[in-house]
Design a protein around this motif. Structure first.
Motif, mmCIF file in Angstrom:
data_model
loop_
_atom_site.group_PDB
_atom_site.id
_atom_site.type_symbol
_atom_site.label_atom_id
_atom_site.label_comp_id
_atom_site.label_asym_id
_atom_site.label_seq_id
_atom_site.Cartn_x
_atom_site.Cartn_y
_atom_site.Cartn_z
ATOM 1 N N MET A 1 0.837 -1.177 0.000
ATOM 2 C CA MET A 1 0.000 0.000 0.000
ATOM 3 C C MET A 1 0.883 1.243 0.000
ATOM 4 O O MET A 1 1.897 1.263 0.683
ATOM 5 N N PRO A 2 0.468 2.247 -0.717
ATOM 6 C CA PRO A 2 1.286 3.452 -0.774
ATOM 7 C C PRO A 2 1.058 4.399 0.397
ATOM 8 O O PRO A 2 0.911 5.602 0.228
ATOM 9 N N TYR A 3 1.000 3.834 1.596
ATOM 10 C CA TYR A 3 0.978 4.659 2.794
ATOM 11 C C TYR A 3 1.600 3.865 3.926
ATOM 12 O O TYR A 3 1.679 2.632 3.866
ATOM 13 N N ARG A 19 2.169 9.087 12.951
ATOM 14 C CA ARG A 19 2.399 9.853 11.730
ATOM 15 C C ARG A 19 2.022 8.954 10.565
ATOM 16 O O ARG A 19 2.441 7.811 10.496
ATOM 17 N N LEU A 20 1.213 9.475 9.684
ATOM 18 C CA LEU A 20 0.769 8.748 8.503
ATOM 19 C C LEU A 20 1.339 9.445 7.280
ATOM 20 O O LEU A 20 1.188 10.650 7.131
ATOM 21 N N GLU A 21 2.006 8.687 6.430
ATOM 22 C CA GLU A 21 2.535 9.225 5.178
ATOM 23 C C GLU A 21 1.833 8.531 4.025
ATOM 24 O O GLU A 21 1.725 7.309 4.003
ATOM 25 N N LEU A 22 1.349 9.313 3.064
ATOM 26 C CA LEU A 22 0.679 8.794 1.868
ATOM 27 C C LEU A 22 1.389 9.336 0.636
ATOM 28 O O LEU A 22 1.791 10.490 0.617
ATOM 29 N N TRP A 23 1.507 8.509 -0.379
ATOM 30 C CA TRP A 23 2.132 8.929 -1.628
ATOM 31 C C TRP A 23 1.456 8.220 -2.787
ATOM 32 O O TRP A 23 0.885 7.151 -2.614
ATOM 33 N N PRO A 24 1.497 8.804 -3.980
ATOM 34 C CA PRO A 24 0.878 8.160 -5.145
ATOM 35 C C PRO A 24 1.647 6.906 -5.557
ATOM 36 O O PRO A 24 2.815 6.742 -5.226
ATOM 37 N N ALA A 82 3.957 14.731 -5.117
ATOM 38 C CA ALA A 82 2.721 14.844 -4.344
ATOM 39 C C ALA A 82 2.753 13.840 -3.191
ATOM 40 O O ALA A 82 3.094 12.678 -3.388
ATOM 41 N N HIS A 83 2.426 14.306 -2.026
ATOM 42 C CA HIS A 83 2.302 13.412 -0.875
ATOM 43 C C HIS A 83 1.533 14.124 0.236
ATOM 44 O O HIS A 83 1.361 15.339 0.208
ATOM 45 N N GLU A 84 1.092 13.327 1.171
ATOM 46 C CA GLU A 84 0.357 13.843 2.315
ATOM 47 C C GLU A 84 0.979 13.273 3.576
ATOM 48 O O GLU A 84 1.390 12.107 3.594
ATOM 49 N N VAL A 85 1.043 14.080 4.617
ATOM 50 C CA VAL A 85 1.550 13.642 5.912
ATOM 51 C C VAL A 85 0.548 14.094 6.965
ATOM 52 O O VAL A 85 0.129 15.250 6.969
ATOM 53 N N MET A 86 0.172 13.160 7.841
ATOM 54 C CA MET A 86 -0.755 13.487 8.912
ATOM 55 C C MET A 86 -0.112 13.122 10.245
ATOM 56 O O MET A 86 0.385 12.006 10.414
ATOM 57 N N TRP A 87 -0.082 14.095 11.175
ATOM 58 C CA TRP A 87 0.376 13.857 12.527
ATOM 59 C C TRP A 87 -0.864 13.774 13.399
ATOM 60 O O TRP A 87 -1.724 14.653 13.359
ATOM 61 N N LEU A 88 -0.922 12.725 14.195
ATOM 62 C CA LEU A 88 -2.102 12.467 15.009
ATOM 63 C C LEU A 88 -1.668 12.200 16.438
ATOM 64 O O LEU A 88 -0.897 11.279 16.693
ATOM 65 N N SER A 89 -2.130 13.039 17.353
ATOM 66 C CA SER A 89 -1.847 12.835 18.768
ATOM 67 C C SER A 89 -3.137 13.055 19.558
ATOM 68 O O SER A 89 -4.183 13.339 18.983
ATOM 69 N N HIS A 90 -3.055 12.953 20.852
ATOM 70 C CA HIS A 90 -4.239 13.058 21.712
ATOM 71 C C HIS A 90 -4.947 14.401 21.560
ATOM 72 O O HIS A 90 -6.172 14.470 21.606
ATOM 73 N N ARG A 92 -4.086 16.880 18.976
ATOM 74 C CA ARG A 92 -3.854 17.596 17.726
ATOM 75 C C ARG A 92 -3.855 16.636 16.541
ATOM 76 O O ARG A 92 -3.282 15.560 16.598
ATOM 77 N N LEU A 93 -4.509 17.062 15.479
ATOM 78 C CA LEU A 93 -4.438 16.381 14.192
ATOM 79 C C LEU A 93 -4.015 17.434 13.173
ATOM 80 O O LEU A 93 -4.634 18.484 13.085
ATOM 81 N N GLU A 94 -2.941 17.145 12.470
ATOM 82 C CA GLU A 94 -2.469 18.069 11.440
ATOM 83 C C GLU A 94 -2.255 17.294 10.156
ATOM 84 O O GLU A 94 -1.571 16.278 10.138
ATOM 85 N N LEU A 95 -2.866 17.775 9.087
ATOM 86 C CA LEU A 95 -2.735 17.167 7.771
ATOM 87 C C LEU A 95 -2.051 18.171 6.852
ATOM 88 O O LEU A 95 -2.506 19.300 6.716
ATOM 89 N N ARG A 96 -0.961 17.752 6.247
ATOM 90 C CA ARG A 96 -0.201 18.609 5.332
ATOM 91 C C ARG A 96 -0.172 17.936 3.965
ATOM 92 O O ARG A 96 0.312 16.821 3.824
ATOM 93 N N ARG A 97 -0.709 18.634 2.958
ATOM 94 C CA ARG A 97 -0.743 18.124 1.588
ATOM 95 C C ARG A 97 0.244 18.925 0.754
ATOM 96 O O ARG A 97 0.170 20.149 0.699
ATOM 97 N N SER A 98 1.167 18.222 0.096
ATOM 98 C CA SER A 98 2.167 18.866 -0.756
ATOM 99 C C SER A 98 1.951 18.419 -2.191
ATOM 100 O O SER A 98 1.948 17.220 -2.479
#
Length: 164
Positions: A1-3, A19-24, A82-90, A92-98
């Motif tokens: 899977m590409p994540y 931390r979740l990393e996604l890429w095409p 192109a990729h996406e990175v999501m940081w997930l903690s108790h 804070r959730l931050e999603l960064r799309r590049s």
């Protein structure tokens, strides 16, 4: 899977964060890329063997090199950045799309309020969205439909674990 999920738990507090990393998808691995370039170079070199020792070789060689360089650049460009990175903690959730050629887009929210959903009427099949009640963002639009379903299930489990 590409994540990929990366567990990042601080040792002092014991709090979980992910931390979740996604890429095409990449149509060609690094090894496959080397094979394609090598076979192309070999295929272009074989006809040039007939003109070794003549001035014709020097007229054709720059064009052969140009073809190899253009193929190299085209394949590298098709990979994109192109990729996406999501940081997930108790707290804070931050999603960064590049995306290439665009500034990064960032979405921050409290994960307690985040709900994960799949929409059938989106721009892609099984459109994966995150919403906090005020704003809705897509996640993994470049993934295959079955990968978005699997990602939704994993994300819901991790969000539920953080809410406890």
């Amino acid at each position: 899977m590409p994540y990929a999920w990366h567990d990042m738990a601080p040792e002092e507090s014991g709090a979980f964060s992910y931390r979740l990393e996604l890429w095409p998808h990449r149509s060609l691995s690094s090894r496959g890329f080397a094979w394609v370039i090598g076979l192309t170079a070999l295929g272009l070199a074989l006809p040039l063997l007939a003109v070794v020792g003549s001035t014709v070789l020097w007229g054709l060689l720059p064009f052969a090199m140009l073809v190899i360089w253009a193929l190299w650049q085209a394949i590298r460009r098709s990979y994109g950045r192109a990729h996406e990175v999501m940081w997930l903690s108790h707290d804070r959730l931050e999603l960064r799309r590049s995306d290439p050629g665009r500034p990064d887009r960032i979405w921050r929210t409290n994960p307690y309020w985040v709900r994960v959903g799949l929409r059938s009427g989106g721009p892609v099949e099984d459109y994966l969205v995150l919403t906090d009640g005020r704003r809705e963002v897509e996640l993994g639009a470049f993934l295959a439909p079955e990968e978005r379903v699997a990602l939704r299930d994993e994300l819901e489990r991790r969000l539920a674990a953080l809410r406890r």
